[in-house]
Write an enzyme that holds these catalytic residues in place. Structure first.
Site, PDB file in Angstrom:
ATOM      1  N   GLU A 173      -4.051   1.454  -7.401  1.00  0.00           N
ATOM      2  CA  GLU A 173      -4.475   2.611  -6.617  1.00  0.00           C
ATOM      3  C   GLU A 173      -3.579   3.799  -6.951  1.00  0.00           C
ATOM      4  OE1 GLU A 173      -6.599   1.605  -2.741  1.00  0.00           O
ATOM      5  OE2 GLU A 173      -4.496   1.400  -2.309  1.00  0.00           O
ATOM      6  N   HIS A 221       0.849  -1.206   0.000  1.00  0.00           N
ATOM      7  CA  HIS A 221       0.000   0.000   0.000  1.00  0.00           C
ATOM      8  C   HIS A 221       0.881   1.252   0.000  1.00  0.00           C
ATOM      9  CE1 HIS A 221      -2.921   3.008   1.115  1.00  0.00           C
ATOM     10  NE2 HIS A 221      -3.871   2.140   0.794  1.00  0.00           N
TER      11      HIS A 221
HETATM   12  P1  PGA Z   1      -9.765   5.768   0.047  1.00  0.00           P
HETATM   13  O1  PGA Z   1      -8.574   4.766   0.367  1.00  0.00           O
HETATM   14  O2  PGA Z   1     -10.928   4.920  -0.473  1.00  0.00           O
HETATM   15  O3  PGA Z   1     -10.082   6.422   1.341  1.00  0.00           O
HETATM   16  O4  PGA Z   1      -9.291   6.710  -0.997  1.00  0.00           O
HETATM   17  C1  PGA Z   1      -8.318   3.649  -0.436  1.00  0.00           C
HETATM   18  C2  PGA Z   1      -7.058   2.955   0.022  1.00  0.00           C
HETATM   19  O5  PGA Z   1      -6.112   3.618   0.446  1.00  0.00           O
HETATM   20  O6  PGA Z   1      -6.976   1.725  -0.020  1.00  0.00           O
END
Ligand code: PGA
Length: 252
Positions: free
Chosen positions: A170, A101
């Protein structure tokens, strides 16, 4: 949309108290009588301090649990102050683990530590949600694909059990900002990832999720991304009402 399995992963980050189990319970109750015909996998990733408590309290077969991280350490037990091993998170009820992450990368996880975590999670048979994504600067420079290639090639080894691997794209600039890439951009990234994983790792049906500011309002657009197997949801997963609305809007 109904024939493929869709993942809805709730990443609670550094949030939650024991009493917040009620939010998870509400989602379990909602799922038990709705959308039975759809194949879906729901995974809650609470902070480590709540993982065992939540997973023990849970009675819904429709909910799964995951850890937000594992330590780079030996697989089971040992003199590693502050570390939690893959075996320990499994004993705590986790079937899944988030690795890579961007919030962990920002605190020091690099290609090598991520590679080691993936290898040990794989050995322990945890299902890995491997997070990748470009920064705003790289997005602006149109450099996302190079960044993604690097993140994949530097941390994936060839002899993993790829059935246990789920990818979560992401873009860092989308996380917690309310900003979401447009459909054209997402389709380009997802088709690149699908092809790259096939060509380089022989993964023919890669499971690739989208994460970053997913909400009940934008899920109707996000569900149009081709080759997308689901969503990694941060802020909007904390309250059952919002998370349920995401699932409901996805299927209606
Ligand atoms: P968010 O976070 O939906 O609050 O943007 C997603 C993540 O970091 O996995």
């Amino acid at each position: 949309m109904s024939s493929k399995t869709t993942f809805f992963i709730a990443n609670w980050k550094m949030n939650g108290l024991p009493k917040n189990y009620k939010e998870i319970n509400k989602v379990g109750a909602f799922l038990s009588d709705k959308y039975k015909q759809f194949k879906k996998i729901i995974v809650y990733c609470p902070p480590m301090s709540l993982l065992t408590y939540f997973s023990k309290k849970n009675t819904s077969k429709l909910l799964n649990f995951g850890a937000q991280d594992i330590s780079v350490t030996q697989l089971d037990f040992g003199p590693q102050t502050g570390s939690v091993s893959p075996k320990m998170v499994k004993l705590g009820g986790a079937k899944f683990v988030l690795i890579g992450h961007s919030e962990k990368r920002a605190k020091g996880d690099n290609f090598d530590t991520i590679k080691k975590k993936i290898i040990s999670a794989n050995k322990t048979n945890l299902k890995i949600i491997f997070c990748i994504g470009e920064s705003l600067q790289d997005y602006k420079k149109n450099n996302a694909i190079n960044i993604l290639k690097k993140q994949l090639s530097k941390s994936l080894v060839k002899n993993l059990n790829f059935n246990n691997l789920i990818f979560a794209y992401e873009p860092i600039w989308s996380i917690g900002t309310g900003l979401v890439p447009n459909e054209k951009y997402l389709n380009k990234i997802f088709s690149f990832l699908k092809q790259y994983l096939k060509d380089n790792y022989k993964i023919n049906t890669a499971k690739i999720l989208y994460g970053g500011s997913v909400s009940a309002d934008n899920i109707n657009n996000l569900k149009l991304i081709s080759n997308c197997s689901g969503f990694l949801v941060g802020g909007a997963s904390l309250k059952a009402k919002n998370f349920i609305e995401i699932i409901r809007n996805y299927y209606t």
